[in-house]
Structure formats: C-alpha cells, structure tokens
Motif scaffolding. Sequence first.
Motif, PDB file in Angstrom:
ATOM      1  N   MET A   1      -1.033 -18.924  -6.976  1.00  0.00           N
ATOM      2  CA  MET A   1       0.192 -18.924  -6.918  1.00  0.00           C
ATOM      3  C   MET A   1       0.860 -17.847  -5.701  1.00  0.00           C
ATOM      4  SD  MET A   1       3.019 -17.251  -9.886  1.00  0.00           S
ATOM      5  CE  MET A   1       1.696 -16.710 -10.932  1.00  0.00           C
ATOM      6  N   ARG A   2       1.664 -17.965  -5.250  1.00  0.00           N
ATOM      7  CA  ARG A   2       2.363 -16.999  -4.392  1.00  0.00           C
ATOM      8  C   ARG A   2       3.251 -16.288  -5.028  1.00  0.00           C
ATOM      9  NH1 ARG A   2       2.858 -18.050   1.370  1.00  0.00           N
ATOM     10  NH2 ARG A   2       0.859 -18.417   1.226  1.00  0.00           N
ATOM     11  N   ILE A   3       3.129 -14.957  -4.685  1.00  0.00           N
ATOM     12  CA  ILE A   3       3.997 -13.890  -5.445  1.00  0.00           C
ATOM     13  C   ILE A   3       4.625 -13.142  -4.239  1.00  0.00           C
ATOM     14  CG2 ILE A   3       2.852 -13.933  -7.597  1.00  0.00           C
ATOM     15  CD1 ILE A   3       1.643 -11.245  -6.768  1.00  0.00           C
ATOM     16  N   PHE A   4       5.374 -12.416  -4.649  1.00  0.00           N
ATOM     17  CA  PHE A   4       6.167 -11.550  -3.721  1.00  0.00           C
ATOM     18  C   PHE A   4       6.175 -10.165  -4.076  1.00  0.00           C
ATOM     19  CE2 PHE A   4       7.427 -15.964  -3.479  1.00  0.00           C
ATOM     20  CZ  PHE A   4       7.653 -16.098  -2.323  1.00  0.00           C
ATOM     21  N   VAL A   5       5.970  -9.432  -3.227  1.00  0.00           N
ATOM     22  CA  VAL A   5       5.613  -7.590  -3.748  1.00  0.00           C
ATOM     23  C   VAL A   5       6.405  -7.005  -3.021  1.00  0.00           C
ATOM     24  CG1 VAL A   5       3.856  -5.925  -4.365  1.00  0.00           C
ATOM     25  CG2 VAL A   5       3.476  -8.563  -4.408  1.00  0.00           C
ATOM     26  N   PRO A   6       7.498  -6.021  -3.337  1.00  0.00           N
ATOM     27  CA  PRO A   6       8.144  -5.283  -2.274  1.00  0.00           C
ATOM     28  C   PRO A   6       6.986  -4.247  -2.076  1.00  0.00           C
ATOM     29  CG  PRO A   6       9.026  -5.362  -4.679  1.00  0.00           C
ATOM     30  CD  PRO A   6       7.663  -6.299  -4.806  1.00  0.00           C
ATOM     31  N   LEU A   7       6.970  -3.779  -0.657  1.00  0.00           N
ATOM     32  CA  LEU A   7       6.400  -2.601  -0.222  1.00  0.00           C
ATOM     33  C   LEU A   7       7.061  -1.732   0.362  1.00  0.00           C
ATOM     34  CD1 LEU A   7       3.807  -4.657   2.190  1.00  0.00           C
ATOM     35  CD2 LEU A   7       3.260  -3.837  -0.134  1.00  0.00           C
ATOM     36  N   SER A   8       6.541  -0.277  -0.084  1.00  0.00           N
ATOM     37  CA  SER A   8       7.118   0.895   0.756  1.00  0.00           C
ATOM     38  C   SER A   8       6.719   1.453   1.825  1.00  0.00           C
ATOM     39  CB  SER A   8       7.351   1.870  -0.564  1.00  0.00           C
ATOM     40  OG  SER A   8       6.223   2.267  -1.039  1.00  0.00           O
ATOM     41  N   ALA A   9       5.458   1.124   2.138  1.00  0.00           N
ATOM     42  CA  ALA A   9       4.955   1.470   3.156  1.00  0.00           C
ATOM     43  C   ALA A   9       4.036   0.413   3.553  1.00  0.00           C
ATOM     44  CB  ALA A   9       4.138   2.798   2.871  1.00  0.00           C
ATOM     45  N   ALA A  10       3.626   0.409   4.869  1.00  0.00           N
ATOM     46  CA  ALA A  10       2.427  -0.667   5.292  1.00  0.00           C
ATOM     47  C   ALA A  10       1.198  -0.506   4.744  1.00  0.00           C
ATOM     48  CB  ALA A  10       2.359  -0.183   6.938  1.00  0.00           C
ATOM     49  N   PRO A  11       0.650  -1.396   4.225  1.00  0.00           N
ATOM     50  CA  PRO A  11      -0.538  -1.605   3.379  1.00  0.00           C
ATOM     51  C   PRO A  11      -1.718  -1.091   4.283  1.00  0.00           C
ATOM     52  CG  PRO A  11       0.105  -3.777   3.821  1.00  0.00           C
ATOM     53  CD  PRO A  11       0.962  -2.873   4.396  1.00  0.00           C
ATOM     54  N   ASP A  12      -2.780  -0.670   3.629  1.00  0.00           N
ATOM     55  CA  ASP A  12      -3.944  -0.583   4.354  1.00  0.00           C
ATOM     56  C   ASP A  12      -4.805  -1.892   4.661  1.00  0.00           C
ATOM     57  OD1 ASP A  12      -5.439  -1.418   2.011  1.00  0.00           O
ATOM     58  OD2 ASP A  12      -5.705   0.752   1.419  1.00  0.00           O
ATOM     59  N   SER A  13      -5.940  -2.161   5.103  1.00  0.00           N
ATOM     60  CA  SER A  13      -6.406  -3.295   5.656  1.00  0.00           C
ATOM     61  C   SER A  13      -6.713  -4.046   4.421  1.00  0.00           C
ATOM     62  CB  SER A  13      -7.677  -3.099   6.612  1.00  0.00           C
ATOM     63  OG  SER A  13      -8.417  -2.177   5.871  1.00  0.00           O
ATOM     64  N   ALA A  14      -6.885  -3.464   3.088  1.00  0.00           N
ATOM     65  CA  ALA A  14      -7.338  -4.176   2.002  1.00  0.00           C
ATOM     66  C   ALA A  14      -6.624  -3.856   0.969  1.00  0.00           C
ATOM     67  CB  ALA A  14      -8.927  -4.161   1.774  1.00  0.00           C
ATOM     68  N   PRO A  15      -5.248  -4.319   0.793  1.00  0.00           N
ATOM     69  CA  PRO A  15      -4.496  -3.917  -0.385  1.00  0.00           C
ATOM     70  C   PRO A  15      -4.685  -4.317  -1.542  1.00  0.00           C
ATOM     71  CG  PRO A  15      -3.287  -5.433   1.238  1.00  0.00           C
ATOM     72  CD  PRO A  15      -4.555  -5.073   1.849  1.00  0.00           C
ATOM     73  N   VAL A  16      -4.373  -3.574  -2.566  1.00  0.00           N
ATOM     74  CA  VAL A  16      -4.621  -4.027  -3.982  1.00  0.00           C
ATOM     75  C   VAL A  16      -3.287  -3.960  -4.718  1.00  0.00           C
ATOM     76  CG1 VAL A  16      -5.873  -3.545  -6.025  1.00  0.00           C
ATOM     77  CG2 VAL A  16      -6.983  -3.286  -3.822  1.00  0.00           C
ATOM     78  N   ILE A  17      -3.058  -4.834  -5.481  1.00  0.00           N
ATOM     79  CA  ILE A  17      -1.820  -4.883  -6.322  1.00  0.00           C
ATOM     80  C   ILE A  17      -2.300  -4.309  -7.730  1.00  0.00           C
ATOM     81  CG2 ILE A  17       0.162  -5.924  -7.427  1.00  0.00           C
ATOM     82  CD1 ILE A  17      -0.257  -7.993  -5.116  1.00  0.00           C
ATOM     83  N   ALA A  18      -1.693  -3.208  -7.939  1.00  0.00           N
ATOM     84  CA  ALA A  18      -2.373  -2.420  -9.453  1.00  0.00           C
ATOM     85  C   ALA A  18      -1.778  -3.460 -10.499  1.00  0.00           C
ATOM     86  CB  ALA A  18      -1.687  -1.221  -9.456  1.00  0.00           C
ATOM     87  N   ALA A  19      -2.573  -3.367 -11.616  1.00  0.00           N
ATOM     88  CA  ALA A  19      -2.265  -3.852 -12.855  1.00  0.00           C
ATOM     89  C   ALA A  19      -0.721  -3.366 -13.195  1.00  0.00           C
ATOM     90  CB  ALA A  19      -3.121  -3.794 -14.014  1.00  0.00           C
ATOM     91  N   GLY A  20       0.146  -4.096 -13.663  1.00  0.00           N
ATOM     92  CA  GLY A  20       1.360  -3.567 -14.333  1.00  0.00           C
ATOM     93  C   GLY A  20       2.565  -3.559 -13.097  1.00  0.00           C
ATOM     94  N   THR A  21       2.069  -3.977 -12.118  1.00  0.00           N
ATOM     95  CA  THR A  21       3.081  -4.082 -10.956  1.00  0.00           C
ATOM     96  C   THR A  21       4.088  -5.209 -11.210  1.00  0.00           C
ATOM     97  OG1 THR A  21       1.507  -2.955  -9.486  1.00  0.00           O
ATOM     98  CG2 THR A  21       3.398  -4.309  -8.657  1.00  0.00           C
ATOM     99  N   LEU A  22       5.501  -5.057 -11.224  1.00  0.00           N
ATOM    100  CA  LEU A  22       6.395  -6.055 -11.075  1.00  0.00           C
ATOM    101  C   LEU A  22       6.481  -6.807  -9.867  1.00  0.00           C
ATOM    102  CD1 LEU A  22       8.538  -7.093 -13.019  1.00  0.00           C
ATOM    103  CD2 LEU A  22      10.180  -5.417 -11.669  1.00  0.00           C
ATOM    104  N   VAL A  23       6.363  -8.105  -9.952  1.00  0.00           N
ATOM    105  CA  VAL A  23       6.349  -8.961  -8.750  1.00  0.00           C
ATOM    106  C   VAL A  23       7.252 -10.194  -8.992  1.00  0.00           C
ATOM    107  CG1 VAL A  23       4.027  -8.256  -8.057  1.00  0.00           C
ATOM    108  CG2 VAL A  23       4.354 -10.288  -9.576  1.00  0.00           C
ATOM    109  N   TRP A  24       7.450 -11.060  -8.007  1.00  0.00           N
ATOM    110  CA  TRP A  24       8.273 -12.320  -8.194  1.00  0.00           C
ATOM    111  C   TRP A  24       7.558 -13.427  -7.794  1.00  0.00           C
ATOM    112  CZ3 TRP A  24       9.831  -7.496  -7.577  1.00  0.00           C
ATOM    113  CH2 TRP A  24      10.869  -6.819  -8.449  1.00  0.00           C
ATOM    114  N   GLY A  25       7.835 -14.396  -8.416  1.00  0.00           N
ATOM    115  CA  GLY A  25       6.833 -15.847  -8.111  1.00  0.00           C
ATOM    116  C   GLY A  25       7.330 -16.910  -8.970  1.00  0.00           C
ATOM    117  N   VAL A  26       7.166 -18.115  -8.287  1.00  0.00           N
ATOM    118  CA  VAL A  26       7.667 -19.343  -8.823  1.00  0.00           C
ATOM    119  C   VAL A  26       6.488 -19.893  -9.920  1.00  0.00           C
ATOM    120  CG1 VAL A  26       8.350 -21.848  -8.576  1.00  0.00           C
ATOM    121  CG2 VAL A  26       8.932 -19.880  -7.058  1.00  0.00           C
TER     122      VAL A  26
END
Length: 143
Positions: A1-26
């Motif tokens: 599934m494609r999700i959309f995640v707000p970023l406050s800074a440029a991610p490192d080379s291997a970003p991880v989305i932490a459990a509990g993060t609010l995201v948006w997706g269809v």
Amino acid sequence: MRIFVPLSAAPDSAPVIAAGTLVWGVDPSIAKDVTADEAEQLDLDAVQEAVLVTAHGATGAAAHTRVVIAAVDVPDDAAPAEAGDNGDHARRITADEPVRIRALHVSELTAAEALADEFAPDVLWFDPSETAEAFAYASGAGD
C-alpha cells in the motif's frame, strides 16, 4: 500500500517509520475496485489530508514553511485505518517499517497559508533524487 508520511527534515539513506506514526493512505480494498484515474484522485486526497493535518500542527517557524510529504510503500496490513479527526485516509503504523521513498510532495503554500485557503492544497512532485531541492523549496529558498 502507498502511504504518505509528513517529514520535518530530509531522511537519512535508510529511513524507518516508527510504530504509532500517523500516516495517510488509500485502503487497499477500495483502491483495487476503482479506475486508475480514480485511484490517482484518492491518493491526491490522502496527500492533501496529510498536508492539512500537518499544517494544523505547525507552530513557530514551521507555520511559515511548506509541508513535505513522502510517498512510501508498506505492506497492506502495516497501517490500519485510524479513527478520529485526521481525515478519511488517516492510518497508524503498527510496527517500525524500513522504507524507501518513492516520491516527495511539497505543498505550494506554507502551512499557515494552506490553512487559510478555502481550497485543498496543491502539491508539487519531486523525485527522491531531488530531496535537497524539495526541502530547499519547502523552506522558501527555491522561491
């Protein structure tokens, strides 16, 4: 599934989305039953919800920058629907997810301007190789 995640800074080379993060997706069950054009519109709706909810939380300097949203793919069961006031496409990540950014979307208006506008926020698309440019535009350096 494609999700959309707000970023406050440029991610490192291997970003991880932490459990509990609010995201948006269809929801995948909806996406499979619509045309390609309808699926694209649903994704845009999800991105716009992400921008608006993020803009609502922006304070200080963040209110005067544009919102950056990363498009990433996760397993369909990694982000179940989130009940609440965060939009129809809000979801919550259930476990830490290593991801690869597929695209960046940056709002054309600052967070404060997006909230004051009566229309859904327009976004610009950036390739992941253009991360520095996306964040420069978000900060206003690209104006």
